[in-house]
Structure formats: C-alpha cells, structure tokens
Enzyme design. Sequence first.
Site, PDB file in Angstrom:
ATOM      1  CG  LEU A  32      -1.812  -1.263   1.108  1.00  0.00           C
ATOM      2  CD1 LEU A  32      -2.818  -1.099   2.585  1.00  0.00           C
ATOM      3  CD2 LEU A  32      -2.730  -1.435   0.065  1.00  0.00           C
ATOM      4  N   GLY A  35      -1.893   6.406  -2.371  1.00  0.00           N
ATOM      5  CA  GLY A  35      -3.081   6.481  -3.208  1.00  0.00           C
ATOM      6  C   GLY A  35      -4.241   5.474  -2.538  1.00  0.00           C
ATOM      7  CG  HIS A  36      -3.305   1.197  -2.272  1.00  0.00           C
ATOM      8  ND1 HIS A  36      -1.956   1.154  -2.304  1.00  0.00           N
ATOM      9  CD2 HIS A  36      -3.779   0.494  -3.044  1.00  0.00           C
ATOM     10  CE1 HIS A  36      -1.802   0.379  -3.527  1.00  0.00           C
ATOM     11  NE2 HIS A  36      -2.809  -0.060  -4.076  1.00  0.00           N
ATOM     12  CD  GLN A  60      -6.361  -8.012 -10.708  1.00  0.00           C
ATOM     13  OE1 GLN A  60      -7.266  -8.254 -10.153  1.00  0.00           O
ATOM     14  NE2 GLN A  60      -5.891  -6.822 -10.919  1.00  0.00           N
ATOM     15  CE  LYS A 148      -1.083   4.329 -11.698  1.00  0.00           C
ATOM     16  NZ  LYS A 148      -1.124   2.505 -11.337  1.00  0.00           N
ATOM     17  CG  ASP A 149      -5.662   1.079 -11.707  1.00  0.00           C
ATOM     18  OD1 ASP A 149      -4.835   0.612 -12.382  1.00  0.00           O
ATOM     19  OD2 ASP A 149      -5.479   1.583 -10.658  1.00  0.00           O
ATOM     20  CD  GLN A 152      -9.338  -1.769 -11.391  1.00  0.00           C
ATOM     21  OE1 GLN A 152      -8.338  -2.741 -11.763  1.00  0.00           O
ATOM     22  NE2 GLN A 152      -8.912  -1.029 -10.482  1.00  0.00           N
ATOM     23  CB  SER A 185       2.172  -1.566  -6.074  1.00  0.00           C
ATOM     24  OG  SER A 185       1.162  -1.518  -5.268  1.00  0.00           O
TER      25      SER A 185
END
Length: 290
Positions: A32, A35-36, A60, A148-149, A152, A185
């Site tokens: 982590l 961001g998390h 994934q 960021k994703d 997703q 990460s």
Amino acid sequence: MRILTTREELLDARRGLNEAAGIGFVPTMGFLHEGHVSLMERSAADNEVSIATIFVNPTQFNEAADLDSYPRDPEGDAQKCRDAGVDILWMPEIPSVYADDHSTTVTVGGVTSALCGAARPGHFDGVATIVCKLFNLVRPDRAYFGEKDYQQLAMIRRMVRDLDMQLEIVGMPIVRDTDGVALSSRNKHLNGEQRAQARSLRESLEAARVAWQRGERSAAALRQVIRARIEVEPLADIDYVDVVGTRSVAPYGDAIIEDATCVAAVAVRFGATRLIDNARLDRPQPVWTP
Ligand code: AMP
C-alpha cells in the site's frame, strides 16, 4: 482493526454488522501507498464501518513473472490500514477465494475493448470477476476505486449499472509523488534512471492538456504530442498512447474530437515494469501529493 483471513471469518464478521450502518469497501492488491490510503481514509470518513481487502488476484495477471514479482508487505500494509481507519481487513489466501473448480467469469464489454483491455487479454475479466465476488462477500454500500486505473473504474461502473448491483462506486483522484509520477506498487521495481524517465508519463499528458487548451482537437495530433514527449526518454518503451471518450473509453482514432471532454491514457514499459497514467484533457491536473 480486525484482521481476518478465511472466507468464513469474513462472512461471520459481515453478518455481525448492523444492516443500517453504512459500509465502505476498498479492494486492493497490497503493498500500500498513499494512493490506497486516500481511498481508505475517504471510506472511513463516509461510512460507519470500513472494510479493506488485500488479495493479489492471480486471474488478472497476464504474465507469471509479473505475478511472482508483485511486491508484498503484509505487516506494513496492516499498519497503514489501521492508521487509515479501516475496521476490518481481509487478507485471504487463494483457496479462500477460488474453489478448485471455479468456472465462472464476468466479462464486461465495450469499455474494456481498448487500452489495457487490448494490451492485456483476459486482464479485465479477472478484475471484473474478483470485484464481483468481493462485492458479494462484503455487500458494501460504497466502494472506492482510483482514477489511476481509469479503464478499470469505468468497467466497474458499467458492471454495477448493467448487473443492477446495489452499491455506489466512488472514484478518487490520482495521487502522485512530488515529481508527478503516479504512485504505484510497481514503482518499487524502477531503478533511478527509469524512475527519472517515468516523469515523462505525466509530463506528456500535461503537454496534451496544454495543446487541448490551445484548441487542438485532432486525436492524432494529441497522441503525437504525447508520444513526442515520451520518446525523448531512451528507456521508455511505449505500449499504447490513446485518446478516448470519458464514458465510452472508445478511442477517437483519427477523428476531430467534438465532445467537451476526453481522456488521454498511456502505458509505458521501463524494462520489465509497465506503468500506466491518464488525464482528462479538459481539466487542470493538480499534482496531489501526500
Ligand atoms: P491495486 O492495489 O493496484 O489493485 O489498487 C487498488 C486501488 O487503489 C485501485 O482502485 C487503484 O485504482 C487505486 N490506486 C492505485 N494507485 C493509485 C494512485 N496513485 N492514486 C489513487 N488511487 C490509486
């Protein structure tokens, strides 16, 4: 904070929660960073109970080496969750998540066609399936995901709408380091030179935003602005550069963009490390650092 590992423990804890209590949920793959943490703090602020999961989801990953080298730090992660106000942390092993004969896959069409969906076949099926399973286990009122994703997040919003899942999806801004590099990460794998050159991702997006502000609406020209900045870096190997619709995530190709908004997205390899970043071109991009 309670740390749980088995599926039964999680289901038990969930049954013990008051149905009226707002339940926030942050799914992650661990190692982590801020961001998390921004997602977890927001979840804790918005909800009476905040649940996080750390699970490196094998389905994934496209490359076995990427899965094997994915960084892990369970003890450090647990402390960060505690500090960010998480009440329940679920850190399952694979058998607690997938039955040996698991045979169901969730596929979300449309928004997953381009960008990472095209570059990483099967990736989004793996993400949609695990997120769907986690939503069923945790039954949250709100779930928090990072912009960021971008693709997703768009996919999860689409899945929730299409399948009538009863929860709210909250998108959170990209948290960046002081040099503008989006926290990830995977940044841990970059050496000093690669890390310095990784600034080109955000800088290229910023150059496209400036071009957009000056009136550039040709998708091809905007892509070229981005490529030109990244290609300056000798260690950068572009996977994709694209400009897509904010909701459709559909590439504009060689069109003149008539929408008021769009998103530029990039994926770039530095050695074995693949980084992604994106930006809305119609909005200033504040560099949000922890
Ligand atoms: P991951 O552990 O990479 O699967 O990410 C878990 C969640 O954290 C996802 O919703 C990501 O979009 C989000 N996230 C990862 N990096 C960032 C970042 N730099 N800023 C904001 N959210 C992020």
